[in-house]
Scaffold this active site. Sequence first.
Site: not given
Length: 359
Positions: A221, A224, A293
């Site tokens: 993302n 990150e 996820d």
Amino acid sequence: MSETHSAPGERVDVAASQAASLLERAQGRLVAVIGDPILDRYVYGEPQRVAREAPVLILRWAGDEERAGGAANAAANASALGARVELVGLVGQDRAADRLEALMEQQGIAHTLVRDAGRPTTVKTRYVAGSRQTVWQQVLRLDRWEASFAGGEVLARLVEAARLAASRADAVILSEYGAGTLAPPVRDAAMEAAKARGAPVVVDSRYRLLDFGGAFAATPNTGEAEHAVGRPLRVEQDFVEAGQKLLAKLDVHLLVLTRGEEGMSLFFRDGRRPLRLMAYRPREVYDVSGAGDTVISALALGLTVGEEHAVAAALLADVAAGLVVAKRGVATVSAGEVREALEAWAPEVYALPMPREVR
């Protein structure tokens, strides 16, 4: 029109039917999820008043529930989308591990949860306040986890379980949440077995993205990616430069940089121009917990059909994520929900300019 919704580049004609076809072809394929399982607990309460002894809100208990989180949520999402799933992860010798196993069994997910009596199972407890007349909001989260890697017999069992799961999978997800499952020997065993099998490996790493070089794809993302490249990403050119840099640093074929309400950017090692895929948002965003996820699960499921279907797999991931953020808490979306959404969707995809140094 806001910058978020202005055209960032040249429009590319991509049909949602490509993702729908991919979803149908992927039904029943085996996805191995290797990573950090988390038990997500929710405690709901109705606000009553401020306590006399401290400036804190008093909640009257209104219910609680437990859900699969982390790698277990990635497994649950892949299963809900129609995959056969095998989960491998590290847990403690405690009730939370028992509960995670029960949740996996309820969803028909094969699992090897290696128990380590020297650590707790990772648990995130969220306290959520609200009522029938108000929106429910998270007011506090309490985490319990152990970040260190296992050793000895526990590590050996993890390595073997990861190797076996990857050796029979059609795609492998490595899901790292900082809870110790993906020690270097576990990571290496999974990646080597997947390579021998010819199965794509897709990485989602919260804290150690640069430790997972050589996979087929990665799904960082914005936060990150910023951490990995060492600078903030603000305008489109920042994302393009960071994406190309991470693509090379990680030596992956596909980088899917997820950007929340701004959609996702796709980068390809084969020299194709980067693509910007605008977010699928049919309803108001309720809760982004676990959306990553969902993205990696849908992407990996699509890639089981073939690595050449990367763009269609990203479309599938975009729709699944857009549906899941409209649900409360860590949740899943079904193949049926995604099919229905795809029927009424016209994707917005744009080709982005290459940064000068890689033209």
